[in-house]
Design a protein around this motif. Sequence first.
Motif, PDB file in Angstrom:
ATOM      1  N   LEU A  17       0.847  -1.179   0.000  1.00  0.00           N
ATOM      2  CA  LEU A  17       0.000   0.000   0.000  1.00  0.00           C
ATOM      3  C   LEU A  17       0.889   1.236   0.000  1.00  0.00           C
ATOM      4  CD1 LEU A  17      -2.776   1.444   0.523  1.00  0.00           C
ATOM      5  CD2 LEU A  17      -2.297   1.156   2.942  1.00  0.00           C
ATOM      6  N   SER A  18       0.632   2.172  -0.881  1.00  0.00           N
ATOM      7  CA  SER A  18       1.359   3.431  -0.986  1.00  0.00           C
ATOM      8  C   SER A  18       2.849   3.181  -1.247  1.00  0.00           C
ATOM      9  CB  SER A  18       1.128   4.280   0.265  1.00  0.00           C
ATOM     10  OG  SER A  18       1.640   5.574   0.078  1.00  0.00           O
ATOM     11  N   SER A  19       3.733   3.570  -0.334  1.00  0.00           N
ATOM     12  CA  SER A  19       5.160   3.344  -0.581  1.00  0.00           C
ATOM     13  C   SER A  19       5.479   1.855  -0.616  1.00  0.00           C
ATOM     14  CB  SER A  19       6.016   4.047   0.476  1.00  0.00           C
ATOM     15  OG  SER A  19       5.724   3.551   1.760  1.00  0.00           O
ATOM     16  N   GLY A  20       4.725   1.048   0.119  1.00  0.00           N
ATOM     17  CA  GLY A  20       4.880  -0.395   0.046  1.00  0.00           C
ATOM     18  C   GLY A  20       4.483  -0.933  -1.322  1.00  0.00           C
ATOM     19  N   ALA A  21       3.554  -0.243  -1.986  1.00  0.00           N
ATOM     20  CA  ALA A  21       3.152  -0.643  -3.335  1.00  0.00           C
ATOM     21  C   ALA A  21       4.273  -0.388  -4.327  1.00  0.00           C
ATOM     22  CB  ALA A  21       1.887   0.099  -3.752  1.00  0.00           C
ATOM     23  N   TYR A  22       5.005   0.701  -4.141  1.00  0.00           N
ATOM     24  CA  TYR A  22       6.178   0.938  -4.984  1.00  0.00           C
ATOM     25  C   TYR A  22       7.178  -0.209  -4.812  1.00  0.00           C
ATOM     26  CZ  TYR A  22       4.967   5.731  -6.282  1.00  0.00           C
ATOM     27  OH  TYR A  22       4.362   6.830  -6.821  1.00  0.00           O
ATOM     28  N   MET A  23       7.416  -0.610  -3.556  1.00  0.00           N
ATOM     29  CA  MET A  23       8.340  -1.703  -3.283  1.00  0.00           C
ATOM     30  C   MET A  23       7.823  -3.004  -3.887  1.00  0.00           C
ATOM     31  SD  MET A  23       8.990  -4.680  -1.340  1.00  0.00           S
ATOM     32  CE  MET A  23       7.477  -4.662  -0.457  1.00  0.00           C
TER      33      MET A  23
END
Length: 104
Positions: A50-56
């Motif tokens: 989710l959010s920055s975790g989605a980029y990862m």
Amino acid sequence: MPDKSPKARRSLAIASIAMAAALLTVGDLRAADKLPPLRADLSQTSVSGLSSGAYMATQFQVAHSSIVIGAGIVAGGPYGCAESTASRVAPFWFTAVGYNLTQA
């Protein structure tokens, strides 16, 4: 401006001592037996974020596409969205890094 009253300094000193004691306690713990293997099935690997975790999660899914069967990307950007032409030519050149950060 930070509060420099005696009460504020005393509170900060107490908090610092408590943090140091906690860190010393954590550093004193001994490693237990080895953890058991997870018996994970790599052919069933998925990733989500989710959010920055989605980029990862996007980066992981592209980099390890041979083992990832699915990815859940919520409110993140596409792969390579912060990459610029300058970063492909000189990836660690300071202006390329700065430009990529502004794009992200």
